[in-house]
Scaffold this motif. Structure first.
Motif, PDB file in Angstrom:
ATOM      1  N   PHE A 130       0.832  -1.192   0.000  1.00  0.00           N
ATOM      2  CA  PHE A 130       0.000   0.000   0.000  1.00  0.00           C
ATOM      3  C   PHE A 130       0.876   1.255   0.000  1.00  0.00           C
ATOM      4  CE2 PHE A 130      -4.027  -2.090   1.283  1.00  0.00           C
ATOM      5  CZ  PHE A 130      -3.533  -3.300   1.712  1.00  0.00           C
ATOM      6  N   TYR A 151       0.224   5.302   1.297  1.00  0.00           N
ATOM      7  CA  TYR A 151      -0.641   6.290   1.931  1.00  0.00           C
ATOM      8  C   TYR A 151       0.080   7.629   1.929  1.00  0.00           C
ATOM      9  CZ  TYR A 151      -3.928   2.825   3.791  1.00  0.00           C
ATOM     10  OH  TYR A 151      -4.884   1.846   3.924  1.00  0.00           O
ATOM     11  N   PHE A 185       3.894   7.323   2.888  1.00  0.00           N
ATOM     12  CA  PHE A 185       4.216   6.101   3.598  1.00  0.00           C
ATOM     13  C   PHE A 185       3.909   4.892   2.727  1.00  0.00           C
ATOM     14  CE2 PHE A 185       5.233   7.583   7.783  1.00  0.00           C
ATOM     15  CZ  PHE A 185       4.512   8.750   7.951  1.00  0.00           C
ATOM     16  N   LEU A 212      -1.184  -3.016   9.420  1.00  0.00           N
ATOM     17  CA  LEU A 212      -0.244  -2.595   8.410  1.00  0.00           C
ATOM     18  C   LEU A 212       1.100  -2.312   9.056  1.00  0.00           C
ATOM     19  CD1 LEU A 212      -2.294  -0.066   6.232  1.00  0.00           C
ATOM     20  CD2 LEU A 212      -1.555  -2.348   5.574  1.00  0.00           C
ATOM     21  N   PHE A 232       4.280  -0.070   8.473  1.00  0.00           N
ATOM     22  CA  PHE A 232       4.628   1.125   7.700  1.00  0.00           C
ATOM     23  C   PHE A 232       6.131   1.342   7.649  1.00  0.00           C
ATOM     24  CE2 PHE A 232       0.657   3.310   6.806  1.00  0.00           C
ATOM     25  CZ  PHE A 232      -0.227   2.722   7.683  1.00  0.00           C
ATOM     26  N   GLY A 233       6.563   1.939   6.548  1.00  0.00           N
ATOM     27  CA  GLY A 233       7.908   2.471   6.497  1.00  0.00           C
ATOM     28  C   GLY A 233       7.986   3.755   7.308  1.00  0.00           C
ATOM     29  N   GLN A 234       9.171   4.334   7.346  1.00  0.00           N
ATOM     30  CA  GLN A 234       9.374   5.506   8.192  1.00  0.00           C
ATOM     31  C   GLN A 234       8.894   6.791   7.536  1.00  0.00           C
ATOM     32  OE1 GLN A 234      11.658   3.794   6.593  1.00  0.00           O
ATOM     33  NE2 GLN A 234      13.478   5.003   6.123  1.00  0.00           N
TER      34      GLN A 234
END
Lengths: 116, 115
Positions: free
Chosen positions: B34, B36, B90, B103, B105-107
């Motif tokens: 995903f 966002y 993100f 989920l 998430f990356g940073q």
């Protein structure tokens, strides 16, 4: 239609206090998830509830708890607040959950919690 | 363990130029990926997702993402950037062990588009 609503928008607490954050999902959505977003980082998963049952828990201490009500709204409670709990707390809702879980999440604007 | 990495903290692009925001992932099994976007003082907004099928996924606001299994990447792209695209982006992967909303998430990558 209203989106995901969270209250309050901002909150200031002192160490050791307790806080309750509230979330109302989009009408018809039965799943609510909570995320913590510390400044400069991506959101971290805290809890997921579906049909009033806990369906997932992230790596957070027992000071964090949540529940979902019959109208699918949800509360996140944090006891014995620490300075490190200062963050943006995001609530997200989705229509349902399915095996594999590929529904997109709809996020609220969050509650900014500051612990002094 | 599942993880997502966004190697760039910030991306600067001139308006009208193409943009790319990079994302790599590590996940067991088939990845659900995903993107966002987060505007200041706002929650996250869904842009697009990859579940299966065509490696090029089209999403909201003219964004698209290319899934590359061999490079375990899912880079976000847009042919012509707008100043209004400036925001925090993100990348996220669904934890396949979790049935629903978890989920990872990356940073995040701060995108700045200058006029």
């Amino acid at each position: 239609d209203a989106g995901v609503t969270q209250s309050p928008t901002h909150l200031i607490k002192t160490r050791g206090q307790h806080v309750t954050l509230r979330c109302s999902p989009i009408s018809g959505h039965k799943s609510v998830s909570w995320y913590q977003q510390v400044l400069g980082q991506g959101p971290q998963f805290i809890f997921q509830y579906y049909e009033k049952e806990e369906r997932g828990r992230g790596n957070f201490p027992d000071r964090f708890s949540a529940r979902q009500f019959p109208n699918y709204s949800s509360e996140l409670n944090v006891n014995a607040l620490l300075l490190g709990d200062s963050a943006l707390y995001l609530c997200a809702s989705s229509l349902m959950i399915r095996q594999g879980g590929f529904e997109k999440l709809f996020f609220g604007s969050g509650t900014q919690l500051s612990v002094l | 363990a599942q993880s997502v990495a966004q190697p760039e903290d910030q991306v600067n692009v001139a308006e009208g130029n193409p943009l790319t925001v990079k994302c790599t992932y590590s996940v067991s099994g088939n990845p659900y990926l995903f993107w966002y976007v987060q505007y200041p003082n706002r929650g996250l907004q869904f842009l697009l997702k990859y579940i299966t099928g065509d490696n090029l996924v089209k999403g909201s606001y003219g964004f698209e993402a290319e899934f590359n299994k061999s490079q375990t990447s899912f880079h976000l792209k847009k042919p012509s950037a707008l100043v209004s695209d400036s925001a925090l982006y993100f990348c996220a992967v669904r934890d396949p062990s979790n049935q629903g909303g978890k989920l990872i998430f990356g940073q995040g990558t701060e995108l700045s588009v200058k006029p």
